[in-house]
Design an enzyme around this catalytic site. Structure first.
Site, mmCIF file in Angstrom:
data_model
loop_
_atom_site.group_PDB
_atom_site.id
_atom_site.type_symbol
_atom_site.label_atom_id
_atom_site.label_comp_id
_atom_site.label_asym_id
_atom_site.label_seq_id
_atom_site.Cartn_x
_atom_site.Cartn_y
_atom_site.Cartn_z
ATOM 1 N N TYR A 284 -27.383 -36.300 16.285
ATOM 2 C CA TYR A 284 -28.205 -36.207 15.062
ATOM 3 C C TYR A 284 -29.353 -37.233 15.068
ATOM 4 N N ASP B 50 -20.215 -38.162 30.846
ATOM 5 C CA ASP B 50 -19.658 -39.224 30.008
ATOM 6 C C ASP B 50 -20.206 -40.575 30.470
ATOM 7 N N LEU B 51 -20.707 -41.325 29.524
ATOM 8 C CA LEU B 51 -21.325 -42.616 29.829
ATOM 9 C C LEU B 51 -20.325 -43.614 30.429
ATOM 10 N N PHE C 174 -27.287 -44.592 21.485
ATOM 11 C CA PHE C 174 -26.694 -43.917 20.328
ATOM 12 C C PHE C 174 -25.288 -43.409 20.619
ATOM 13 N N LYS D 163 -17.979 -41.223 15.903
ATOM 14 C CA LYS D 163 -18.366 -41.837 14.623
ATOM 15 C C LYS D 163 -17.553 -41.388 13.406
ATOM 16 N N SER E 124 -23.891 -50.312 12.372
ATOM 17 C CA SER E 124 -23.682 -49.640 11.089
ATOM 18 C C SER E 124 -23.447 -50.658 9.994
ATOM 19 N N THR F 165 -21.238 -50.461 8.147
ATOM 20 C CA THR F 165 -19.779 -50.558 8.056
ATOM 21 C C THR F 165 -19.251 -51.887 8.622
ATOM 22 N N TYR G 194 -13.159 -47.267 13.765
ATOM 23 C CA TYR G 194 -14.562 -46.980 14.062
ATOM 24 C C TYR G 194 -15.420 -48.207 13.779
ATOM 25 N N LYS H 97 -17.833 -50.930 16.312
ATOM 26 C CA LYS H 97 -19.218 -51.386 16.136
ATOM 27 C C LYS H 97 -19.260 -52.909 16.104
ATOM 28 N N ARG I 260 -11.748 -41.765 -2.944
ATOM 29 C CA ARG I 260 -11.331 -41.652 -1.537
ATOM 30 C C ARG I 260 -10.851 -43.031 -1.087
HETATM 31 P P1 NAD Z 1 -23.779 -37.966 16.772
HETATM 32 O O1 NAD Z 1 -22.332 -37.727 16.967
HETATM 33 O O2 NAD Z 1 -24.602 -36.832 16.274
HETATM 34 O O3 NAD Z 1 -24.440 -38.522 18.118
HETATM 35 C C1 NAD Z 1 -23.727 -39.277 19.068
HETATM 36 C C2 NAD Z 1 -23.917 -38.602 20.405
HETATM 37 O O4 NAD Z 1 -23.233 -39.347 21.418
HETATM 38 C C3 NAD Z 1 -23.362 -37.183 20.444
HETATM 39 O O5 NAD Z 1 -24.378 -36.321 20.871
HETATM 40 C C4 NAD Z 1 -22.207 -37.251 21.439
HETATM 41 O O6 NAD Z 1 -22.056 -36.051 22.154
HETATM 42 C C5 NAD Z 1 -22.608 -38.425 22.311
HETATM 43 N N1 NAD Z 1 -21.511 -39.169 22.957
HETATM 44 C C6 NAD Z 1 -20.425 -39.711 22.366
HETATM 45 N N2 NAD Z 1 -19.678 -40.352 23.282
HETATM 46 C C7 NAD Z 1 -20.318 -40.229 24.479
HETATM 47 C C8 NAD Z 1 -20.038 -40.669 25.803
HETATM 48 N N3 NAD Z 1 -18.945 -41.385 26.088
HETATM 49 N N4 NAD Z 1 -20.906 -40.347 26.789
HETATM 50 C C9 NAD Z 1 -22.027 -39.613 26.521
HETATM 51 N N5 NAD Z 1 -22.329 -39.174 25.280
HETATM 52 C C10 NAD Z 1 -21.492 -39.474 24.270
HETATM 53 O O7 NAD Z 1 -23.925 -39.212 15.802
HETATM 54 P P2 NAD Z 1 -25.208 -39.805 15.078
HETATM 55 O O8 NAD Z 1 -25.015 -39.615 13.631
HETATM 56 O O9 NAD Z 1 -26.437 -39.320 15.724
HETATM 57 O O10 NAD Z 1 -24.987 -41.337 15.375
HETATM 58 C C11 NAD Z 1 -25.585 -41.998 16.485
HETATM 59 C C12 NAD Z 1 -25.047 -43.406 16.573
HETATM 60 O O11 NAD Z 1 -25.302 -44.081 15.339
HETATM 61 C C13 NAD Z 1 -23.533 -43.485 16.777
HETATM 62 O O12 NAD Z 1 -23.253 -44.559 17.629
HETATM 63 C C14 NAD Z 1 -23.006 -43.756 15.390
HETATM 64 O O13 NAD Z 1 -21.770 -44.431 15.407
HETATM 65 C C15 NAD Z 1 -24.101 -44.617 14.812
HETATM 66 N N6 NAD Z 1 -24.173 -44.556 13.341
HETATM 67 C C16 NAD Z 1 -24.254 -43.345 12.722
HETATM 68 C C17 NAD Z 1 -24.301 -43.293 11.329
HETATM 69 C C18 NAD Z 1 -24.345 -41.967 10.619
HETATM 70 O O14 NAD Z 1 -24.021 -41.922 9.427
HETATM 71 N N7 NAD Z 1 -24.752 -40.886 11.243
HETATM 72 C C19 NAD Z 1 -24.283 -44.479 10.579
HETATM 73 C C20 NAD Z 1 -24.226 -45.694 11.252
HETATM 74 C C21 NAD Z 1 -24.169 -45.721 12.643
HETATM 75 C C1 UD1 Z 2 -19.335 -43.439 5.658
HETATM 76 C C2 UD1 Z 2 -18.407 -44.165 6.590
HETATM 77 C C3 UD1 Z 2 -19.077 -45.409 7.127
HETATM 78 C C4 UD1 Z 2 -20.436 -45.087 7.738
HETATM 79 C C5 UD1 Z 2 -21.277 -44.385 6.665
HETATM 80 C C6 UD1 Z 2 -22.635 -43.988 7.163
HETATM 81 C C7 UD1 Z 2 -16.220 -43.640 5.618
HETATM 82 C C8 UD1 Z 2 -15.013 -44.184 4.931
HETATM 83 N N1 UD1 Z 2 -17.198 -44.509 5.885
HETATM 84 O O1 UD1 Z 2 -19.500 -44.234 4.535
HETATM 85 O O2 UD1 Z 2 -18.268 -45.992 8.113
HETATM 86 O O3 UD1 Z 2 -21.080 -46.263 8.154
HETATM 87 O O4 UD1 Z 2 -20.587 -43.201 6.270
HETATM 88 O O5 UD1 Z 2 -22.502 -42.962 8.077
HETATM 89 O O6 UD1 Z 2 -16.267 -42.472 5.952
HETATM 90 N N2 UD1 Z 2 -18.545 -38.574 -1.305
HETATM 91 C C9 UD1 Z 2 -18.094 -37.675 -2.240
HETATM 92 N N3 UD1 Z 2 -17.646 -36.460 -1.806
HETATM 93 C C10 UD1 Z 2 -17.648 -36.088 -0.488
HETATM 94 C C11 UD1 Z 2 -18.124 -37.020 0.466
HETATM 95 C C12 UD1 Z 2 -18.564 -38.253 0.022
HETATM 96 O O7 UD1 Z 2 -18.083 -37.957 -3.439
HETATM 97 O O8 UD1 Z 2 -17.211 -34.978 -0.172
HETATM 98 C C13 UD1 Z 2 -19.065 -39.875 -1.770
HETATM 99 C C14 UD1 Z 2 -18.329 -41.086 -1.209
HETATM 100 O O9 UD1 Z 2 -17.231 -41.420 -2.026
HETATM 101 C C15 UD1 Z 2 -19.438 -42.140 -1.221
HETATM 102 C C16 UD1 Z 2 -20.714 -41.317 -0.968
HETATM 103 O O10 UD1 Z 2 -20.384 -39.977 -1.315
HETATM 104 O O11 UD1 Z 2 -19.540 -42.738 -2.497
HETATM 105 C C17 UD1 Z 2 -21.173 -41.365 0.485
HETATM 106 O O12 UD1 Z 2 -20.084 -41.006 1.324
HETATM 107 P P1 UD1 Z 2 -20.248 -40.846 2.906
HETATM 108 O O13 UD1 Z 2 -21.391 -39.951 3.201
HETATM 109 O O14 UD1 Z 2 -18.918 -40.470 3.442
HETATM 110 O O15 UD1 Z 2 -20.687 -42.308 3.394
HETATM 111 P P2 UD1 Z 2 -19.984 -43.732 3.176
HETATM 112 O O16 UD1 Z 2 -18.800 -43.636 2.317
HETATM 113 O O17 UD1 Z 2 -21.050 -44.663 2.732
#
Ligand code: NAD
Ligand code: UD1
Length: 338
Positions: A11, A58-59, A80, A84, A124, A126, A148, A152, A291
């Site tokens: 993403y 795989d990395l 990335f 997750k 993150s 988190t 998770y 990080k 939750r």
């Molecule tokens: P995503 O799952 O869409 O992208 C991660 C990609 O990494 C995927 O395409 C997956 O196929 C690939 N991947 C996973 N393990 C691998 C491996 N061992 N070798 C090669 N490829 C591998 O997730 P995203 O939302 O795009 O997130 C990207 C990064 O940002 C992740 O590290 C995630 O933890 C971090 N992050 C995401 C969010 C979020 O809410 N989306 C928030 C904070 C941090």
């Molecule tokens: C989640 C992850 C966190 C990550 C962050 C950003 C969890 C416990 N934590 O947090 O590790 O860094 O995403 O990717 O999953 N909500 C609803 N209904 C739903 C889904 C969510 O009410 O069906 C609410 C949640 O209670 C929260 C808000 O929406 O208040 C956002 O939720 P979510 O998108 O899951 O993100 P985080 O909880 O911030």
């Protein structure tokens, strides 16, 4: 610059690849597609009007990665790749520790061997200890509540140690808040496999009619309307933050952690109302219990990103809701349809 993007089919990675290409950088993507579809890579190439090498493996496979570094010259890496899903990490922690730590360690070993020492890492919000004062800044205490998050936290520590031991490394740890939205084209976006984890995919899938209604987890928090407050950030703004971090890393060595958030918190009901209004669709919901593990309010202090990277979020909540819906309504089944 020549940039290796790990997880570039995912993403946030796909949106960042598109911006890198549009800015004239050359990229190579490695992704094992464990949580992505190759169609995302094809669409990024189509949108940018430019192709790039894509390697599916795989990395954690250091030999394959070494070959990639032998074939290409890199100025830096945006990492990335990682698993997750918070809930899944609680049920299968070893898979999360194994994947997220091994991939990062393998990557750093191969980078060092090829003298590539510029790294942007996806961390993150988190990693901040629950209960930290809001807005949370980069000096707040760290500590996690699930495997998770700990992956990080541990990767950050590993990367800080690498940069401390060898001062020629440049590491930027980007702590993302809640990414939503999609590219304006509607051709790439978030495509969670199976049941979504995060709020926005639940909202878009409910608006599609795929889910009858979604659950608002708790309306008795100490927030203006009782529902949880988060710092939602448009994925295109987030992608820009990586470009700016890369530029920063060319000028600085050492390691630094930087929040990427807007500094503004919105409640779950704020998001639902904005989504319904801007898209003229209904999103039925029910109030459900809190939750487990959720906190009332999380939002960023984004000043360090402004100071160091000259970056700030540009897009607003309406943009995020409109672009999320455009992607989902144009691709009801995500990339699978293609
Ligand atoms: P995503 O799952 O869409 O992208 C991660 C990609 O990494 C995927 O395409 C997956 O196929 C690939 N991947 C996973 N393990 C691998 C491996 N061992 N070798 C090669 N490829 C591998 O997730 P995203 O939302 O795009 O997130 C990207 C990064 O940002 C992740 O590290 C995630 O933890 C971090 N992050 C995401 C969010 C979020 O809410 N989306 C928030 C904070 C941090
Ligand atoms: C989640 C992850 C966190 C990550 C962050 C950003 C969890 C416990 N934590 O947090 O590790 O860094 O995403 O990717 O999953 N909500 C609803 N209904 C739903 C889904 C969510 O009410 O069906 C609410 C949640 O209670 C929260 C808000 O929406 O208040 C956002 O939720 P979510 O998108 O899951 O993100 P985080 O909880 O911030």
């Amino acid at each position: 610059m020549n940039i290796l993007v790990t997880g570039g089919a995912g993403y946030i990675g796909s949106h960042t690849c598109l911006q890198l290409l549009r800015a004239g950088h050359e990229i190579v993507v490695v992704d094992n597609l464990i949580n992505a579809n190759e169609e995302a890579v094809r669409r990024v190439q189509k949108l940018a009007g430019k192709s790039f090498p894509f390697y599916q493996f795989d990395l954690c496979d250091g030999n394959r990665l070494d070959e990639v570094f032998t074939h290409h010259t890199f100025d830096g890496v945006i990492h990335f790749a990682g698993l997750k899903a918070v809930g899944e990490s609680v049920s299968i922690p070893l898979r999360y520790y194994g994947n997220n730590l091994n991939s990062t360690i393998t990557l750093c070993r191969v980078m060092a061997r090829h003298n590539v020492k510029r790294l942007i890492f996806s961390s993150s919000a988190t990693v901040y200890q629950p209960g930290s004062p809001m807005p949370v800044n980069e000096d707040a205490a760290l500590g996690c509540t699930n495997p998770y998050g700990w992956t990080k936290f541990m990767c950050e520590q590993i990367l800080r140690d690498i940069a401390a031991a060898d001062p020629t490394w440049s590491v930027v740890l980007l702590r993302y808040f809640n990414p939503i939205g999609a590219d304006e084209s509607g051709l790439i976006g978030e495509d969670p496999s199976g049941i979504p984890n995060n709020l926005m995919p639940y909202i878009t899938q409910t608006a599609l009619g795929r889910l009858e209604k979604f659950s608002v987890f708790g309306d008795d928090y100490d927030t203006p309307d009782g529902t949880g407050v988060r710092d939602y950030i448009h994925v295109v703004d987030l992608a820009q933050g990586h470009m700016d971090a890369l530029a920063y890393a060319t000028q600085h060595t050492g390691s630094v952690a930087i929040n990427l958030g807007t500094g503004v918190g919105y409640s779950v009901l704020d998001i639902v109302r904005a989504f319904e209004k801007v898209n003229d669709v209904k999103v039925p919901y029910q109030i459900a219990p809190r939750r487990p593990g959720d906190v009332a309010t999380v939002y960023a202090d984004p000043r360090k990103a402004k100071q160091l990277l000259n970056w700030q979020a540009e897009k607003n909540l309406e943009d995020m809701c409109r672009d999320s819906w455009r992607w989902q309504s144009m691709n009801p089944k995500g990339f699978a349809e293609a």
